[in-house]
Design a protein around this motif. Structure first.
Motif, PDB file in Angstrom:
ATOM      1  N   GLY A  70       0.626  -0.906   0.108  1.00  0.00           N
ATOM      2  CA  GLY A  70      -0.051  -0.179  -0.026  1.00  0.00           C
ATOM      3  C   GLY A  70       1.182   1.188  -0.026  1.00  0.00           C
ATOM      4  O   GLY A  70       1.712   1.158   0.703  1.00  0.00           O
ATOM      5  N   THR A  71       0.369   2.377  -0.679  1.00  0.00           N
ATOM      6  CA  THR A  71       1.148   3.484  -1.348  1.00  0.00           C
ATOM      7  C   THR A  71       0.455   4.382  -0.434  1.00  0.00           C
ATOM      8  O   THR A  71      -0.820   4.394  -1.275  1.00  0.00           O
ATOM      9  CB  THR A  71       1.653   3.642  -1.956  1.00  0.00           C
ATOM     10  OG1 THR A  71       2.855   2.970  -1.931  1.00  0.00           O
ATOM     11  CG2 THR A  71       2.813   5.100  -2.152  1.00  0.00           C
ATOM     12  N   SER A  72      -0.181   5.405   0.687  1.00  0.00           N
ATOM     13  CA  SER A  72      -0.782   6.354   1.088  1.00  0.00           C
ATOM     14  C   SER A  72      -1.417   7.618  -0.705  1.00  0.00           C
ATOM     15  O   SER A  72      -0.436   7.893  -1.301  1.00  0.00           O
ATOM     16  CB  SER A  72      -1.540   6.557   2.143  1.00  0.00           C
ATOM     17  OG  SER A  72       0.015   7.630   2.065  1.00  0.00           O
ATOM     18  N   GLN A  73      -2.225   8.629  -0.533  1.00  0.00           N
ATOM     19  CA  GLN A  73      -2.475   9.602  -1.054  1.00  0.00           C
ATOM     20  C   GLN A  73      -1.185  10.893  -0.988  1.00  0.00           C
ATOM     21  O   GLN A  73      -0.853  10.918   0.781  1.00  0.00           O
ATOM     22  CB  GLN A  73      -3.895  10.186  -1.530  1.00  0.00           C
ATOM     23  CG  GLN A  73      -4.415   9.511  -2.304  1.00  0.00           C
ATOM     24  CD  GLN A  73      -5.358   9.879  -2.809  1.00  0.00           C
ATOM     25  OE1 GLN A  73      -6.265  10.910  -1.501  1.00  0.00           O
ATOM     26  NE2 GLN A  73      -6.637   9.912  -3.648  1.00  0.00           N
ATOM     27  N   ASP A  74      -0.669  10.931  -1.698  1.00  0.00           N
ATOM     28  CA  ASP A  74       0.134  12.391  -1.071  1.00  0.00           C
ATOM     29  C   ASP A  74       1.522  11.645  -0.724  1.00  0.00           C
ATOM     30  O   ASP A  74       2.539  12.065   0.241  1.00  0.00           O
ATOM     31  CB  ASP A  74      -0.004  13.122  -0.056  1.00  0.00           C
ATOM     32  CG  ASP A  74      -1.282  14.106  -0.774  1.00  0.00           C
ATOM     33  OD1 ASP A  74      -1.182  14.645  -2.074  1.00  0.00           O
ATOM     34  OD2 ASP A  74      -2.366  13.699  -0.001  1.00  0.00           O
ATOM     35  N   GLN A  75       1.981  11.091  -1.516  1.00  0.00           N
ATOM     36  CA  GLN A  75       3.670   9.998  -0.429  1.00  0.00           C
ATOM     37  C   GLN A  75       3.470  10.079   1.199  1.00  0.00           C
ATOM     38  O   GLN A  75       4.715  10.085   1.626  1.00  0.00           O
ATOM     39  CB  GLN A  75       4.284  10.243  -1.486  1.00  0.00           C
ATOM     40  CG  GLN A  75       4.157  10.194  -3.040  1.00  0.00           C
ATOM     41  CD  GLN A  75       4.654   8.405  -3.269  1.00  0.00           C
ATOM     42  OE1 GLN A  75       5.028   7.975  -2.811  1.00  0.00           O
ATOM     43  NE2 GLN A  75       3.235   8.178  -3.769  1.00  0.00           N
ATOM     44  N   ARG A  76       2.327   9.836   1.914  1.00  0.00           N
ATOM     45  CA  ARG A  76       2.503  10.021   3.643  1.00  0.00           C
ATOM     46  C   ARG A  76       3.100   8.526   4.243  1.00  0.00           C
ATOM     47  O   ARG A  76       3.662   8.868   5.282  1.00  0.00           O
ATOM     48  CB  ARG A  76       1.691  10.347   3.969  1.00  0.00           C
ATOM     49  CG  ARG A  76       1.109  11.911   3.500  1.00  0.00           C
ATOM     50  CD  ARG A  76      -0.438  12.562   4.119  1.00  0.00           C
ATOM     51  NE  ARG A  76      -0.568  13.512   3.318  1.00  0.00           N
ATOM     52  CZ  ARG A  76       0.111  15.031   3.468  1.00  0.00           C
ATOM     53  NH1 ARG A  76       1.511  15.372   4.206  1.00  0.00           N
ATOM     54  NH2 ARG A  76      -0.312  15.521   2.946  1.00  0.00           N
ATOM     55  N   ASP A  77       2.727   7.688   3.683  1.00  0.00           N
ATOM     56  CA  ASP A  77       2.660   5.819   4.106  1.00  0.00           C
ATOM     57  C   ASP A  77       2.902   5.433   2.724  1.00  0.00           C
ATOM     58  O   ASP A  77       2.103   4.952   2.220  1.00  0.00           O
ATOM     59  CB  ASP A  77       1.531   5.375   4.978  1.00  0.00           C
ATOM     60  CG  ASP A  77       1.204   6.824   6.437  1.00  0.00           C
ATOM     61  OD1 ASP A  77       1.534   6.377   7.093  1.00  0.00           O
ATOM     62  OD2 ASP A  77       0.524   7.151   5.571  1.00  0.00           O
ATOM     63  N   TRP A  79       3.463   0.422   3.053  1.00  0.00           N
ATOM     64  CA  TRP A  79       3.027  -0.385   3.810  1.00  0.00           C
ATOM     65  C   TRP A  79       3.530  -1.216   3.415  1.00  0.00           C
ATOM     66  O   TRP A  79       2.611  -1.305   1.846  1.00  0.00           O
ATOM     67  CB  TRP A  79       1.165  -0.070   5.205  1.00  0.00           C
ATOM     68  CG  TRP A  79       1.168   0.301   4.344  1.00  0.00           C
ATOM     69  CD1 TRP A  79       0.095   1.032   4.066  1.00  0.00           C
ATOM     70  CD2 TRP A  79      -0.074  -1.091   3.921  1.00  0.00           C
ATOM     71  NE1 TRP A  79      -1.502   1.083   3.188  1.00  0.00           N
ATOM     72  CE2 TRP A  79      -1.850  -0.125   2.568  1.00  0.00           C
ATOM     73  CE3 TRP A  79      -0.537  -2.297   3.639  1.00  0.00           C
ATOM     74  CZ2 TRP A  79      -2.651  -1.016   2.478  1.00  0.00           C
ATOM     75  CZ3 TRP A  79      -1.511  -3.246   3.365  1.00  0.00           C
ATOM     76  CH2 TRP A  79      -2.499  -2.334   3.053  1.00  0.00           C
ATOM     77  N   TRP A  92       5.807  -0.697   7.850  1.00  0.00           N
ATOM     78  CA  TRP A  92       4.962   0.506   7.445  1.00  0.00           C
ATOM     79  C   TRP A  92       6.503   1.622   7.360  1.00  0.00           C
ATOM     80  O   TRP A  92       7.388   1.874   7.924  1.00  0.00           O
ATOM     81  CB  TRP A  92       4.425   1.035   8.849  1.00  0.00           C
ATOM     82  CG  TRP A  92       3.768   2.541   8.629  1.00  0.00           C
ATOM     83  CD1 TRP A  92       2.889   3.174   7.516  1.00  0.00           C
ATOM     84  CD2 TRP A  92       4.558   3.617   9.415  1.00  0.00           C
ATOM     85  NE1 TRP A  92       2.698   4.126   7.732  1.00  0.00           N
ATOM     86  CE2 TRP A  92       3.570   4.792   9.286  1.00  0.00           C
ATOM     87  CE3 TRP A  92       5.519   3.732   9.807  1.00  0.00           C
ATOM     88  CZ2 TRP A  92       4.393   6.049   9.417  1.00  0.00           C
ATOM     89  CZ3 TRP A  92       5.860   4.894  10.905  1.00  0.00           C
ATOM     90  CH2 TRP A  92       5.107   6.117  10.099  1.00  0.00           C
ATOM     91  N   GLY A  94       7.134   5.609   7.061  1.00  0.00           N
ATOM     92  CA  GLY A  94       5.977   7.108   6.773  1.00  0.00           C
ATOM     93  C   GLY A  94       7.002   7.829   8.369  1.00  0.00           C
ATOM     94  O   GLY A  94       7.564   8.153   9.421  1.00  0.00           O
TER      95      GLY A  94
END
Length: 186
Positions: A70-77, A79, A92, A94
């Motif tokens: 998983g990669t969150s929007q805006d490159q915040r996280d 995992w 994780w 971030g």
């Protein structure tokens, strides 16, 4: 990872006083969380993340592992949570203040190798186990492009699991000829 079985967590297995009298003892309490057939299909989907998807950096383990990147929007996280039949591990990356990582990163390229390195050590000496195929699961050869039953003419055939009765009934009728794309000339 637990084949669809929920195990109620507990912190204390047993309390014994100085005379050997058991004051408290807890035993695992298990119940079916989801039907075994559905759990198997979910496992197969998560297994394909490792065998042919963004988690393919874990294939070298030679242990049947599955997971999800998983990669969150805006490159915040970033995992990756993965498992073998014996061990679940999540990793994780971030900042704890929700700051963006600052550049285009992907969990598959960065975290999966770290996760695989940890799992290689953690599973060292463990016997290899395969996930059990429950009753009511059937396998069919499927044409990758159409999702229908494969014919001898299909070029990309995959073996897919289904809950019995839900598998496709129709055969692929595609000619599978190479499609030529016309380039737009400016």
């Amino acid at each position: 990872a637990a084949e669809g079985i929920h195990n109620e967590p507990y912190a204390i297995a047993k309390i014994v006083d100085s005379g050997g009298t058991v004051l408290e003892e807890n035993f695992p309490q298990s119940s079916e969380a989801i039907p075994p057939q559905l759990n198997f299909l979910i496992h197969q989907a998560l297994r394909s993340v490792v065998t042919e998807g963004t988690g393919n950096g874990a294939q070298y383990l030679n242990v049947p592992v599955a997971g999800k990147t998983g990669t969150s929007q805006d490159q915040r996280d970033l995992w990756f949570v993965g498992y073998s039949p014996d061990l679940v591990c999540g990793i994780w990356m971030g900042y704890d203040d929700f700051t963006a990582l600052g550049r285009k990163l992907a969990a598959g390229g960065i975290l999966v190798p770290w996760w695989a390195q940890f799992m290689q050590e953690a599973l060292k000496g463990s016997p290899q186990k395969e996930t059990r195929v429950p009753e009511g699961i059937v396998f069919e050869k499927i044409d990758h492009d159409t999702g229908l039953l494969a014919t001898p003419h299909c070029k990309r055939v995959i073996l897919e699991a289904f809950i019995e009765g839900t598998q496709p009934k129709k055969y692929c009728n595609s000619s599978h000829k190479e499609r030529k794309t016309k380039r737009k000339e400016n």
